[in-house]
Design a protein around this motif. Sequence first.
Motif, PDB file in Angstrom:
ATOM      1  N   ARG A   1       0.842  -1.190   0.000  1.00  0.00           N
ATOM      2  CA  ARG A   1       0.000   0.000   0.000  1.00  0.00           C
ATOM      3  C   ARG A   1       0.882   1.245   0.000  1.00  0.00           C
ATOM      4  O   ARG A   1       2.019   1.207   0.472  1.00  0.00           O
ATOM      5  CB  ARG A   1      -0.917  -0.001   1.218  1.00  0.00           C
ATOM      6  CG  ARG A   1      -1.994  -1.081   1.179  1.00  0.00           C
ATOM      7  CD  ARG A   1      -2.802  -1.091   2.458  1.00  0.00           C
ATOM      8  NE  ARG A   1      -1.952  -1.390   3.620  1.00  0.00           N
ATOM      9  CZ  ARG A   1      -2.168  -0.926   4.833  1.00  0.00           C
ATOM     10  NH1 ARG A   1      -3.170  -0.104   5.072  1.00  0.00           N
ATOM     11  NH2 ARG A   1      -1.364  -1.259   5.830  1.00  0.00           N
TER      12      ARG A   1
ATOM     13  N   ASP B   1      -8.174   2.631   5.546  1.00  0.00           N
ATOM     14  CA  ASP B   1      -8.816   1.327   5.379  1.00  0.00           C
ATOM     15  C   ASP B   1      -7.760   0.348   4.877  1.00  0.00           C
ATOM     16  O   ASP B   1      -6.569   0.663   4.857  1.00  0.00           O
ATOM     17  CB  ASP B   1     -10.031   1.404   4.446  1.00  0.00           C
ATOM     18  CG  ASP B   1      -9.660   1.876   3.037  1.00  0.00           C
ATOM     19  OD1 ASP B   1      -8.514   1.620   2.591  1.00  0.00           O
ATOM     20  OD2 ASP B   1     -10.513   2.501   2.374  1.00  0.00           O
ATOM     21  N   GLU B   2      -8.161  -0.824   4.468  1.00  0.00           N
ATOM     22  CA  GLU B   2      -7.202  -1.871   4.112  1.00  0.00           C
ATOM     23  C   GLU B   2      -6.396  -1.553   2.860  1.00  0.00           C
ATOM     24  O   GLU B   2      -5.354  -2.149   2.630  1.00  0.00           O
ATOM     25  CB  GLU B   2      -7.934  -3.206   3.932  1.00  0.00           C
ATOM     26  CG  GLU B   2      -8.515  -3.759   5.227  1.00  0.00           C
ATOM     27  CD  GLU B   2      -9.153  -5.122   5.019  1.00  0.00           C
ATOM     28  OE1 GLU B   2      -9.162  -5.610   3.870  1.00  0.00           O
ATOM     29  OE2 GLU B   2      -9.628  -5.703   6.009  1.00  0.00           O
TER      30      GLU B   2
END
Length: 476
Positions: free
Chosen positions: A10, A140-141
């Motif tokens: 990410r 968030d994820e």
Amino acid sequence: MTSSSSPALRPVHVVGGGLAGSEAAWQIAEAGVPVILHEMRGVPGVRTDAHHTDGLAELVCSNSFRSDDWEYNAVGLLHAEMRALGSIIMACGDAHQVPAGGALAVDRDGFSRAVTQRLESHPLVTIVREEIAGLPPQADEANGWDNVIIATGPLTSPALAEAILELTGEESLSFFDAIAPIVHADSIDFDIAWRQSRYDKAGPAGDTAAYINCPMDKAQYDAFIDALLAGPKAEFKDWEHVPYFDGCLPIEVMAERGRETLRHGPMKPVGLTNPRDPTVKPHAIVQLRQDNALGTLFNMVGFQTKLKHGAQAEVFRMIPGLQNAQFARLGGLHRNTFLNSPKLLDGQMRLKAMPRLRFAGQITGVEGYVESAAMGLLTGRLAARERLAEAGRSAPLSPPPPETATGALVNHITGGHLEGAKFQPMNINYGLLPPLEAPRQDEDGKRIAPKDRGRAKKRLMSVRALEALNRWKTEA
């Protein structure tokens, strides 16, 4: 570090495209981690009081990165450390250097264009022109907002500043700071000055000699007041208007109220006895108080001033005992925007109240282009390693040791100060590094003259710093 892409990772988000934010984004991308750089300049209708372009890493004041001498100048040492760590700011600065003697000065437009182009062309960097109003979005994820660097500098947007205040419970991020000069302890002449607390009053640690005292007779005091009143003063910009209050009056303003005012204020001689001449009471006394935990820096008590910097050194060296003073920081009275970092940040430069947020640059309590960029470099590496560690690809990273200039700045920001002392921004200087004894002989065994030992000590500290940085790089 590697530049290989890692799609499963990410992104890390960086807010602010100044020197610190640009450096942080570069370091993250060079570690193989995607990064999204958010910069509000370029958004229609959004601007700051100081910037003139939409370019990243725009230099808003001087075009100088100051001395490039790594052996004998602390900021030059910081240059060397940043070059060793692959700094984009130093690389672009070197590529766009203009003549400036021993300093590194740059063509500001060419420098900014180069930083912008290198970041725009990096495959792992995404630049988004938008203002982050308030705290960054919830994580968030997938979105990566669990790992954020805020590098918004002294011109942090009001919405974000207010959100930080609400989160931390602090009263303000913007201060009109009365700043007193700070002197290197080893440049004070102790054949004249002595240590003593007023009335021998013991401090919390039982020390009755917490202050350094510099005595003046009447002639010396009168000459000092004359120079103080005649010295050139800095003028404020309209948006920096400062209403004085009696708790932090500049010393020249006090002197304007009457020649004896300082003798009854910060320079009062009562409760102090010169051990070399105990029967003669000084006409006035300048006191210095320890400013850092190492005991290498002392501030001039009550000497906040708006004298121009060149005049400060000249006037303050009129004080007996300070005739050879070396200043780690000169005084001033100006607006500043910074966190109370020793209280609010941990050793990883994360906000204790919300650890997903790291801070970099001038907002952390460093001063100067190079210092701000260095904190961007470090937080970028820390954030990238945190992202890699959560994917099982690396271990978390610790900051460099305090023997390095970079590590010394982190130590200053996060706790290298006296308990209860007011935190103040500072440039890098040798007084922030752990001390060394001045050498008495050179590498060939020849005696070093006393007047040259301070310079020789600086070189030893610089060599030690680069050796420590190299070990840190290898072990990391």
